[in-house]
Write an enzyme that holds these catalytic residues in place. Structure first.
Site, PDB file in Angstrom:
ATOM      1  N   GLU A  76       0.958   4.909  17.834  1.00 40.65           N
ATOM      2  CA  GLU A  76       0.301   3.836  17.087  1.00 40.65           C
ATOM      3  C   GLU A  76      -1.123   3.602  17.573  1.00 40.65           C
ATOM      4  O   GLU A  76      -1.772   2.652  17.158  1.00 40.65           O
ATOM      5  CB  GLU A  76       1.129   2.550  17.152  1.00 40.65           C
ATOM      6  CG  GLU A  76       1.517   2.126  18.557  1.00 40.65           C
ATOM      7  CD  GLU A  76       2.464   0.927  18.580  1.00 40.65           C
ATOM      8  OE1 GLU A  76       2.490   0.152  17.619  1.00 40.65           O
ATOM      9  OE2 GLU A  76       3.180   0.758  19.594  1.00 40.65           O
ATOM     10  N   GLY A 120       3.763   4.176  14.260  1.00 41.48           N
ATOM     11  CA  GLY A 120       3.582   2.751  13.983  1.00 41.48           C
ATOM     12  C   GLY A 120       2.292   2.628  13.202  1.00 41.48           C
ATOM     13  O   GLY A 120       1.224   2.414  13.765  1.00 41.48           O
ATOM     14  N   THR A 121       2.410   2.796  11.889  1.00 37.13           N
ATOM     15  CA  THR A 121       1.189   2.935  11.096  1.00 37.13           C
ATOM     16  C   THR A 121       0.456   1.616  10.898  1.00 37.13           C
ATOM     17  O   THR A 121      -0.702   1.632  10.492  1.00 37.13           O
ATOM     18  CB  THR A 121       1.492   3.588   9.742  1.00 37.13           C
ATOM     19  OG1 THR A 121       2.587   2.908   9.129  1.00 37.13           O
ATOM     20  CG2 THR A 121       1.838   5.041   9.932  1.00 37.13           C
ATOM     21  N   ASN A 122       1.102   0.483  11.181  1.00 34.06           N
ATOM     22  CA  ASN A 122       0.352  -0.779  11.107  1.00 34.06           C
ATOM     23  C   ASN A 122      -0.752  -0.766  12.167  1.00 34.06           C
ATOM     24  O   ASN A 122      -1.930  -0.924  11.868  1.00 34.06           O
ATOM     25  CB  ASN A 122       1.261  -1.981  11.356  1.00 34.06           C
ATOM     26  CG  ASN A 122       2.339  -2.114  10.299  1.00 34.06           C
ATOM     27  OD1 ASN A 122       2.267  -1.483   9.255  1.00 34.06           O
ATOM     28  ND2 ASN A 122       3.331  -2.922  10.571  1.00 34.06           N
ATOM     29  N   LYS A 175      -4.512   8.002 -24.452  1.00 34.47           N
ATOM     30  CA  LYS A 175      -4.493   7.802 -25.899  1.00 34.47           C
ATOM     31  C   LYS A 175      -4.949   9.072 -26.607  1.00 34.47           C
ATOM     32  O   LYS A 175      -4.283   9.555 -27.545  1.00 34.47           O
ATOM     33  CB  LYS A 175      -5.402   6.623 -26.269  1.00 34.47           C
ATOM     34  CG  LYS A 175      -5.250   6.166 -27.699  1.00 34.47           C
ATOM     35  CD  LYS A 175      -6.155   4.948 -27.961  1.00 34.47           C
ATOM     36  CE  LYS A 175      -5.586   3.679 -27.333  1.00 34.47           C
ATOM     37  NZ  LYS A 175      -6.581   2.600 -27.252  1.00 34.47           N
ATOM     38  N   GLY A 179      -4.745  -3.595 -22.945  1.00 29.90           N
ATOM     39  CA  GLY A 179      -5.549  -4.788 -23.233  1.00 29.90           C
ATOM     40  C   GLY A 179      -6.737  -4.987 -22.323  1.00 29.90           C
ATOM     41  O   GLY A 179      -7.462  -5.975 -22.439  1.00 29.90           O
ATOM     42  N   ARG A 208     -12.045   3.764 -29.961  1.00 27.90           N
ATOM     43  CA  ARG A 208     -11.108   3.112 -29.060  1.00 27.90           C
ATOM     44  C   ARG A 208     -11.160   3.669 -27.636  1.00 27.90           C
ATOM     45  O   ARG A 208     -11.460   4.844 -27.418  1.00 27.90           O
ATOM     46  CB  ARG A 208      -9.680   3.236 -29.617  1.00 27.90           C
ATOM     47  CG  ARG A 208      -9.555   2.568 -30.998  1.00 27.90           C
ATOM     48  CD  ARG A 208      -8.118   2.441 -31.433  1.00 27.90           C
ATOM     49  NE  ARG A 208      -7.489   3.737 -31.589  1.00 27.90           N
ATOM     50  CZ  ARG A 208      -6.171   3.906 -31.704  1.00 27.90           C
ATOM     51  NH1 ARG A 208      -5.370   2.842 -31.657  1.00 27.90           N
ATOM     52  NH2 ARG A 208      -5.673   5.103 -31.864  1.00 27.90           N
ATOM     53  N   ARG A 245       2.494   6.472 -25.927  1.00 29.08           N
ATOM     54  CA  ARG A 245       2.341   6.576 -24.476  1.00 29.08           C
ATOM     55  C   ARG A 245       3.676   6.199 -23.844  1.00 29.08           C
ATOM     56  O   ARG A 245       4.513   5.561 -24.502  1.00 29.08           O
ATOM     57  CB  ARG A 245       1.243   5.633 -23.968  1.00 29.08           C
ATOM     58  CG  ARG A 245       1.499   4.188 -24.293  1.00 29.08           C
ATOM     59  CD  ARG A 245       0.298   3.321 -23.940  1.00 29.08           C
ATOM     60  NE  ARG A 245       0.529   1.933 -24.339  1.00 29.08           N
ATOM     61  CZ  ARG A 245      -0.428   1.024 -24.444  1.00 29.08           C
ATOM     62  NH1 ARG A 245      -1.685   1.355 -24.217  1.00 29.08           N
ATOM     63  NH2 ARG A 245      -0.143  -0.208 -24.784  1.00 29.08           N
ATOM     64  N   HIS A 299       1.886 -11.595   9.205  1.00 25.05           N
ATOM     65  CA  HIS A 299       3.165 -11.869   9.856  1.00 25.05           C
ATOM     66  C   HIS A 299       4.162 -12.417   8.849  1.00 25.05           C
ATOM     67  O   HIS A 299       5.306 -11.966   8.769  1.00 25.05           O
ATOM     68  CB  HIS A 299       2.956 -12.865  10.998  1.00 25.05           C
ATOM     69  CG  HIS A 299       4.231 -13.274  11.668  1.00 25.05           C
ATOM     70  ND1 HIS A 299       4.930 -14.392  11.300  1.00 25.05           N
ATOM     71  CD2 HIS A 299       4.951 -12.664  12.642  1.00 25.05           C
ATOM     72  CE1 HIS A 299       6.022 -14.475  12.047  1.00 25.05           C
ATOM     73  NE2 HIS A 299       6.056 -13.445  12.862  1.00 25.05           N
ATOM     74  N   MET A 303      -9.368  -2.843 -21.826  1.00 25.83           N
ATOM     75  CA  MET A 303     -10.662  -2.332 -22.312  1.00 25.83           C
ATOM     76  C   MET A 303     -10.807  -2.596 -23.806  1.00 25.83           C
ATOM     77  O   MET A 303      -9.960  -3.219 -24.428  1.00 25.83           O
ATOM     78  CB  MET A 303     -10.772  -0.848 -21.967  1.00 25.83           C
ATOM     79  CG  MET A 303     -10.915  -0.641 -20.455  1.00 25.83           C
ATOM     80  SD  MET A 303     -11.189   1.061 -20.023  1.00 25.83           S
ATOM     81  CE  MET A 303      -9.662   1.808 -20.527  1.00 25.83           C
ATOM     82  N   ARG A 326      12.939  -0.773  20.025  1.00 27.87           N
ATOM     83  CA  ARG A 326      11.621  -0.798  20.657  1.00 27.87           C
ATOM     84  C   ARG A 326      11.616  -1.804  21.787  1.00 27.87           C
ATOM     85  O   ARG A 326      12.040  -2.946  21.606  1.00 27.87           O
ATOM     86  CB  ARG A 326      10.560  -1.183  19.622  1.00 27.87           C
ATOM     87  CG  ARG A 326       9.155  -1.225  20.199  1.00 27.87           C
ATOM     88  CD  ARG A 326       8.120  -1.553  19.148  1.00 27.87           C
ATOM     89  NE  ARG A 326       8.220  -2.933  18.717  1.00 27.87           N
ATOM     90  CZ  ARG A 326       7.505  -3.443  17.717  1.00 27.87           C
ATOM     91  NH1 ARG A 326       6.660  -2.690  17.046  1.00 27.87           N
ATOM     92  NH2 ARG A 326       7.643  -4.707  17.370  1.00 27.87           N
ATOM     93  N   ARG A 336      13.136  -4.801  16.656  1.00 24.35           N
ATOM     94  CA  ARG A 336      12.089  -5.491  17.421  1.00 24.35           C
ATOM     95  C   ARG A 336      12.763  -6.481  18.353  1.00 24.35           C
ATOM     96  O   ARG A 336      13.186  -7.553  17.925  1.00 24.35           O
ATOM     97  CB  ARG A 336      11.131  -6.208  16.469  1.00 24.35           C
ATOM     98  CG  ARG A 336      10.104  -5.293  15.827  1.00 24.35           C
ATOM     99  CD  ARG A 336       9.537  -5.904  14.572  1.00 24.35           C
ATOM    100  NE  ARG A 336      10.615  -6.040  13.608  1.00 24.35           N
ATOM    101  CZ  ARG A 336      10.491  -5.860  12.290  1.00 24.35           C
ATOM    102  NH1 ARG A 336       9.329  -5.551  11.791  1.00 24.35           N
ATOM    103  NH2 ARG A 336      11.513  -6.004  11.485  1.00 24.35           N
ATOM    104  N   TYR A 385      12.125  11.180   9.148  1.00 26.17           N
ATOM    105  CA  TYR A 385      12.662   9.962   8.555  1.00 26.17           C
ATOM    106  C   TYR A 385      11.569   8.922   8.357  1.00 26.17           C
ATOM    107  O   TYR A 385      10.484   9.014   8.948  1.00 26.17           O
ATOM    108  CB  TYR A 385      13.785   9.372   9.415  1.00 26.17           C
ATOM    109  CG  TYR A 385      13.319   8.772  10.721  1.00 26.17           C
ATOM    110  CD1 TYR A 385      12.937   7.432  10.806  1.00 26.17           C
ATOM    111  CD2 TYR A 385      13.262   9.540  11.882  1.00 26.17           C
ATOM    112  CE1 TYR A 385      12.503   6.884  12.002  1.00 26.17           C
ATOM    113  CE2 TYR A 385      12.829   9.002  13.077  1.00 26.17           C
ATOM    114  CZ  TYR A 385      12.451   7.669  13.131  1.00 26.17           C
ATOM    115  OH  TYR A 385      12.009   7.122  14.312  1.00 26.17           O
ATOM    116  N   SER A 427       7.726   7.849  16.714  1.00 28.20           N
ATOM    117  CA  SER A 427       7.800   7.023  15.514  1.00 28.20           C
ATOM    118  C   SER A 427       6.389   6.504  15.252  1.00 28.20           C
ATOM    119  O   SER A 427       5.799   5.835  16.100  1.00 28.20           O
ATOM    120  CB  SER A 427       8.773   5.867  15.734  1.00 28.20           C
ATOM    121  OG  SER A 427       8.832   5.066  14.581  1.00 28.20           O
ATOM    122  N   CYS A 435       7.690   3.891  11.193  1.00 23.35           N
ATOM    123  CA  CYS A 435       8.347   2.593  11.113  1.00 23.35           C
ATOM    124  C   CYS A 435       7.352   1.484  10.816  1.00 23.35           C
ATOM    125  O   CYS A 435       7.645   0.327  10.998  1.00 23.35           O
ATOM    126  CB  CYS A 435       9.134   2.292  12.384  1.00 23.35           C
ATOM    127  SG  CYS A 435       8.108   2.088  13.831  1.00 23.35           S
TER     128      CYS A 435
END
Lengths: 933, 933
Positions: free
Chosen positions: B791, B812-814, B38, B117, B108, B364, B484, B119, B664, B608, B907, B810, B887
């Site tokens: 992973e 496997g970031t989970n 603002k 809205g 303000r 804004r 899941h 603050m 996989r 999978r 990728y 690849s 992935c």
């Protein structure tokens, strides 16, 4: 397929795969990794001028090449063997394959470490139907020639062609029966001739091939047979047990045969330069007249004692070598002296007497018990044979636990062998005997009645703690060497056998059954477990506390009464003099703390506060603190617990006055504290003023799919700040109180399972605030430190940030290993043994070890270790005064302790009974580190 | 307590905390992070010569200082505010606190990002019992003066003193009733005078203090009030939702008041320079005559449309600004044009008309729907207002999913609001309506009967897969945004609401109950879920597939028929032109693969294979393959499965001809395949030729304490090599077959959960051997690659070694996130929401976010990201051609995709419906990367 690293074979155009030794030959490079222990010993003894038959050594690298190249010899090997053979023929003045004056040779295995009896040997190679006649002439002993030939056929068949040796033993037995003699030695020349025919027949029948008559063919196939024996089951199992990798390979030692089976002025024997069981300084060994090779060890005939002392020890009345061939015996003792002078250690030797002449066939460092190791180091130091640094290295660090743990009376144990029910993992050293109990309640009940018992469970959980304390030993059906049972047992110094998969509990019948043999044990019947061997006996066996414990802890023996203690103390004092790494203990009670201190702990590196929660008196309030629906009720329960926690800390601080005590805040997930039976649930509902249904609901709502990765550690302290507050208050109040009593108190508060800086920042804020409150209230301050476990990979990576709020880091390598590998300790049993044991590997058609070691036992230096190094570096960059330690199970494992020394940690912390191990390992690391410089 | 980084305040001796703007003032640094959105807008519009009342800005850094320093102003702030006030007085020609000619100001909030809205604001600061008289004279409008005063009292009370505004609203309502008027605007001057008295009384009663009459006191307390509002619950919640950190702070914008409540030539309004819902190019907004501040948004009176178009859209018949004040409206449109020219984006503005003069109070970037975002980017590009790079950045990547998911008919949704039962996590965008079913079997049954249904479960497991496919949407009581249910739902493109903790299942009664409101739903009754909002309705709501889907997948609409599609395609084509990162999809079936390809996937990054195992027809053999006691039986079952697996791969290879397909090998622990009911167990026992008891035993023996860290991934492939062999055979046979059909096929075989080089070496050996066998048998070869998931933290650290055997990695970031943090995705619900929401922090007595973001939704760049960088560097050092991808779930999350671009991955792979998101995010990363250079 890449080859394992090779120092000699890789570089040059013409790698050397074979080295000659003996008169006129240059001494080969005395590299044990290349020549194997046996090969190096032969070459070295030759160089020392001791009587050794000449020969040559095929290197371990040739074996590795063979193993990883679809079982083919490396290029040049055959030619090099041929050349060495020519040299050997010249040295011996006879030719290999000669019919008139045949050169015979032995083909023996020898890895870089001793693997006694695990691999194969072929003696008398070069014999065939014709040369046996030449040999008879040469030895002027037809009997000896045919005796050698029948031995050769049997050994060769077994080692090279894989024929089961039972067939030969049966034939030999039948022959003895026919001839009416008790021992092979009684067999006539004719009988031996027939036996040779019969043996060849067995070979031909079983293999479908003629027994090879071509000596060169015999030799090269024998070399391959020895190579193969590197990967036989028992050798692999032995390596697994000792943590040796599969890709070392074995060397092959080829030597001119000498003949101990030439008559009564010949013989063969084995011995130690000192007593390997007790360490006493006398030659120790056995021999057989008119015998060859393995006869002594094989137990075919009763061997004779080597000297009068040996006769005394074994109660043998057979004439000793000292008596029958005093000159040879003197020579042997002299050789022993020379070897000890050279190697600065007790030696294990093999020798043969050929026609009144002594030949040394092997020397190696002798294996010994922990007791012997300590005594030998002590004696050799006194004798001036070794210096203090060598004395420290002389004792395998883990062996000192033998000196601390109760033992079974040996004779009883042997006699009880019919009662040997099964075996499990030898998870906690020591021996325990008592009534079998299948629940912790029962264990406590027995203890109250003063009846010793052994707790047998499918597996243990924290609720079993009281039972484990009450029991003499612990036996479980599930779980590995670092399972709850094993960890707690070692912490308590309780003997423990784990993962006895064979045990089938029938709780309805109050009995266990052994799956494999059907033996049954009812609850209350006697059982004995040997945590050193993993043996389980369905009978009672006597145990006694070790002498060291009697002196240090029980105080039932005065130090000056125990020679063993004096020796132990001497070695440990030297260790303490040389080590840099501080050694602390993991202890949860004042009693354990006192024991740890007696065993040399310089502080407590880990107090697990949750163990205190499991006490029956407190459990209700612990549960109310976690599970009450209203926060006020939870806080009230925490406040009720505070005095009990404080009491614990008072005791520990008093026991550890002047030393650091590191206390970890609550760590395990809450559901470990849930009531399991409906009765307990009802009692809790009443205590909490709620319904049974609600208690069950709460239980379900906090049950987790992967509790190891769940709501635990500082995640609890953040979600339930009043728990951190209560624990801090208990710690600081106790510290101030003990300080007021005039004792120095050095508390460290440790926040578990931190992954981010802010978690520690949050907990430290709460701890500091609470501590200040207590100081104000009690009118006295004590110094205290706040630090964290580094037990998550992210914490290691973020150590630079986390160190902003930490006075110290303690590596929790159990959890760090779990998360780094993504392997749950509790579940690893499904595949980890297989990984370490090895699996079939398609690319080489051979066995492959997937893991070289069990990462929960031995610290993974590559992965977990790198994270530790990263954390050390980043943490110290932020805070140069950051104190670094380790408090995982690895803190009491020799190799891991050395790694901790090398990466510059300040201390390691382990179970009380591991403290001497850590002290020694730390000293060895320091000494080795210095000698490297 | 360290301060968050501060760019301006830190360095100098006299940090600047306050900046003036307006006539004669230098333009402040136009830094949004410092001035807030603002403040920056005001200063910038002033510099552009637009009509803006003058004022000054208290920086965000002052707020941060205040927050982290026990709520105290930084040194110098008060003096700087005083100085700016003097400047403002000069600019306005009147004095703050003057009784005759008072300067009034607004105070303000304004953070660096818009938090509409969330603050607080206080208008008319400077009024008191005396200056209200002066104001009346100055405005020549007594009513406007008292109207302002009563507004000020109420706002100040609420924002500064925390008085609940309901009390004021009640009083206002009573006043209106007394006066017999419908709207505030109808209140007389006298009524407003009385109201001011009454309001002050309320204030004094509730706070126990006199309403402050001292303007400076009012000002500084109002500034504090705005600072405090940064940490109010709704602001925190908003930040959590958007992933903004707590330590940005808000600026405070202080401006001279202009008066929209001065009469009928005055007013106040809000508007957008284009339609934020549709993107149509017309001014869009509302205004109120004779009103102030929040009146428009507050909905006290019905606002008037801003123009005739707006009247048309909303069906309003109130006169528009365009009609009543055509000149002002023209000026406003012109301002809009200037702003769009300046900002290159659609603007959201606030304005006030004071006595016929237009003042801009705010500008804004306007929030918009995904539909509007795409149309505006498309239009502005055509208009030449923006270039292609800007067009790419114009659309929030995640918003494009809105264009793909079915939506409820808006009117229905509003009407159904009485049926709004509860809310959960908006885990899978889109809307679904159907009969409630509580089991997967039921879902399949409904599908067969052609009845749409919504699957409601406590949580889902792989066995629910068929049910999830059969259902229109998925609703669970447990589990987070990456549970899941959520993962599979997004993969399937199914709307999903997760973790609806309020749902209580009563399976006996076949009903669910909402805990908080007691609403009950019986199985079979209609339910609707909005996966975009998380809303759950106990009624049926109409849905329709999105237009893009109709064109791309359903083919029910031709591309040229859909303007939306043309716009979407234009933007996506530009994205594809600029991005470097390849985008693949995670897909397990030929159908999903085809959808992914339609949505622009350049390959399949993750198949999978285990999902294929869950098919009823195959499950028995899958179980036999895992659980049979004899290895022969297990292998036979594997062989029976092979043709089915091959069939799956044939379909996928055909669908993806010419593109890479990464498959996989089996990953999940075996117990996911266990039968649960006794009937199923009996059936399996019969199938396996064993007893029910044995089946139960097997089940127990493989149940794990921490399945995530258990016997899964390549640990299965190593222990059960025939599974790897069977899967490889199926893949390679299918590849050769499709290749023979003339299609190009590019299979990649991916080994999961590798921790050590040897694991991959082992599996690769098996894969290569099997592939060669197939090639030989089928007489044709196809190129294939072998790689691994990274992973586990150890795999990242050991990437240099592992890369010896890998063509690709690849991430496997989970799982990598799970192990790096030591947090189980499934169990994180116990504490992760609290961590992100924030906890009380002792050191500052304020709220502290422990995690700045949810690491399973947004990639942790510090911890997990460092491991990825380590793996990239070490992997590529060993193998410069190593192909790198991701992935995990993060592969479809905007910020994470940008990170993947930045660290040089090749990728990313994500659920099919996330592919456009990833394409856009990848393009944005590329464009931003270029502009950085």
């Amino acid at each position: 397929m890449p080859l394992p690293a090779s120092t000699h074979a890789k570089g040059g155009e013409n790698p050397v795969w074979v080295y000659s030794f003996g008169p006129g030959c240059p001494t080969p490079p005395l590299d044990r990794n290349l020549l194997g222990g046996k090969g190096k010993g032969e070459a070295e003894m030759t160089a020392m001028g001791l009587p050794v038959p000449p020969g040559f050594i095929v290197t371990t690298e040739a074996c590795v090449h063979y193993k990883y190249n679809r079982l083919s010899f490396p290029k040049g090997l055959v030619e090099q063997v041929e050349a060495c053979l020519v040299t050997l023929e010249k040295q011996m003045g006879c030719n290999f394959g000669d019919v008139e004056n045949p050169l015979l040779i032995s083909v023996r295995s020898g890895a870089r470490v001793s693997m006694p009896g695990m691999m194969e040997t072929v003696l008398d190679v070069g014999l065939n139907d014709k040369s046996v006649l030449g040999l008879a002439k040469k030895l002027s002993n037809e009997r000896a020639a045919y005796d050698s030939y029948r031995r050769f056929i049997a050994m060769y068949s077994n080692v090279v062609s894989g024929v089961n040796s039972a067939a030969y033993e049966d034939a030999l037995k039948a022959c003895r029966k026919r001839e009416g003699v008790q021992f092979d030695i009684g067999l006539s020349t004719n009988a031996l001739k027939e036996l040779c025919q019969e043996f060849k027949h067995i070979h031909n029948q079983q293999t479908g091939q003629e027994f090879p008559q071509e000596p060169r063919d015999q030799l090269f196939r024998a070399i391959k047979g020895v190579f193969h024996s590197w990967d036989c089951d028992k050798a692999r199992a032995y390596r697994r047990f000792h943590g040796f990798p599969d890709d070392w390979g074995t060397a092959v030692v080829v030597m001119a045969m000498v003949f101990g089976n030439r008559g009564d002025d010949s013989g063969t024997g084995v011995g130690f330069t000192r007593d390997p069981a007790t360490g006493e300084h006398h030659f120790y060994g056995e021999y057989l007249v008119n015998a060859q090779g393995e006869d002594v060890v094989a137990g075919i005939r009763t061997p004779h004692p080597i000297n009068k002392m040996q006769a005394l020890i074994t109660g043998s009345n057979l004439p000793s070598l000292e008596e029958t061939m005093p000159e040879i015996y003197q020579q042997l003792e002299e050789v022993g002296r020379i070897l000890e002078q050279h190697y600065h250690d007790m030696q294990d030797v093999e020798f043969t007497i050929d026609n009144g002449k002594l030949y040394m066939l092997q020397t190696r460092t002798g294996k010994r018990t922990g007791f012997a190791a300590v005594k030998i180091a002590f004696d050799m130091l006194r004798e001036g044979l070794i210096d203090e640094r060598e004395a420290v290295k002389h004792v395998d660090a883990h062996q000192v636990t033998q000196l601390l743990t109760p033992i079974f009376d040996m004779r009883d144990k042997v006699m009880a062998s019919g009662k040997l029910a099964t075996r499990g993992l030898n998870a906690g050293p020591g021996a325990a005997s008592g009534a079998a109990v299948f629940s912790s309640e029962k264990a406590v009940e027995y203890q109250k009645q003063g009846k010793p018992c052994v707790l047998m469970r499918e597996e243990t959980s924290p609720e079993d703690f009281a039972g484990m304390v009450a029991a003499r030993g612990i036996l479980t059906a599930r779980g590995g060497a670092t399972s709850h049972a094993a960890v707690v047992a070692r912490g308590l110094g309780r003997p423990c056998v784990c993962g006895c998969g064979d045990l089938v509990f029938d709780h309805a019948k109050h009995e266990v059954r052994i799956g494999s043999n059907g033996m049954v044990l009812k609850e209350g019947e006697p059982v004995s477990i040997d945590g050193t061997t993993g043996q389980v006996f369905f009978c009672s066996l006597q145990t006694k506390p070790s002498e060291i414990i009697q002196v240090l802890i029980d105080k039932t023996k005065r130090p000056e009464e125990s020679e063993l203690f004096q020796q132990f103390k001497t070695i440990m004092d030297i260790a303490d003099k040389y080590r840099r790494l501080e050694v602390r203990a993991n202890a949860d009670t004042p009693q354990d703390a006192a024991i740890a201190r007696s065993l040399g702990a310089q502080g407590i590196g880990l107090v697990r506060t949750e163990h205190m929660f499991m006490d029956k008196k407190r459990l209700m309030d612990v549960r109310a603190m976690f599970f009450s629906d209203s926060e006020d009720d939870r806080k009230a329960a925490a406040n009720r617990l505070m005095p009990y926690q404080k009491e614990d800390f008072l005791g520990i601080f008093r026991a550890m006055h002047g030393l650091t005590v590191t206390i970890r805040l609550l760590d395990p997930p809450r559901h470990e504290f849930l009531p399991h039976t409906e009765d307990e649930q009802k009692a809790l509902a009443a205590h909490m003023g709620t319904t049974l249904e609600r208690v069950k609901q709460i239980g379900e709502s906090i049950t987790e799919a992967n509790p190891m990765l769940g709501h635990r550690g500082c995640r609890l302290g953040i979600a339930l700040p009043y728990v951190t507050e209560m624990q801090t208050r208990a710690i600081i109040e106790a510290a101030v109180e003990v300080s007021k009593e005039g004792s120095e108190v050095l508390p460290e508060i440790m926040v578990p399972l931190v992954a981010t800086k802010k978690e520690l920042e949050h907990q430290k804020g709460l701890i500091d605030k609470t501590a200040q409150d207590v100081f104000k209230k009690m009118g006295k301050e004590v110094p205290y430190k706040v630090g964290t476990m580094i037990e998550l990979p992210r914490a290691a990576l973020q150590a630079g940030q986390i160190a902003e709020f930490a006075d110290f880091f303690s590596f929790g390598t159990n959890d760090l290993t779990q998360c780094t590998y993504g392997i749950s300790r509790d579940d690893a049993g499904q595949f980890l043994p297989l990984y370490v044991e090895g699996v079939f590997f398609e690319s080489t058609h051979s066995n492959m070890q997937v893991f070289d070691f069990e990462p929960f036992q031995t610290l993974d230096q590559d992965g977990v270790g790198e994270l530790m190094k990263i954390a050390r570096e980043r943490g110290r960059r932020t805070n140069p005064h950051l104190h670094l330690g380790i408090c995982g199970e690895h803190g009491g494992e020799g190799r891991s302790v050395k790694f901790c020394h090398e990466i510059g940690l300040d201390y390691c912390s382990c179970s009380p009974f591991r403290v001497p191990v850590a002290r020694l390992a730390a000293a060895q690391a320091a000494v080795e580190g210095q000698s490297k410089k």
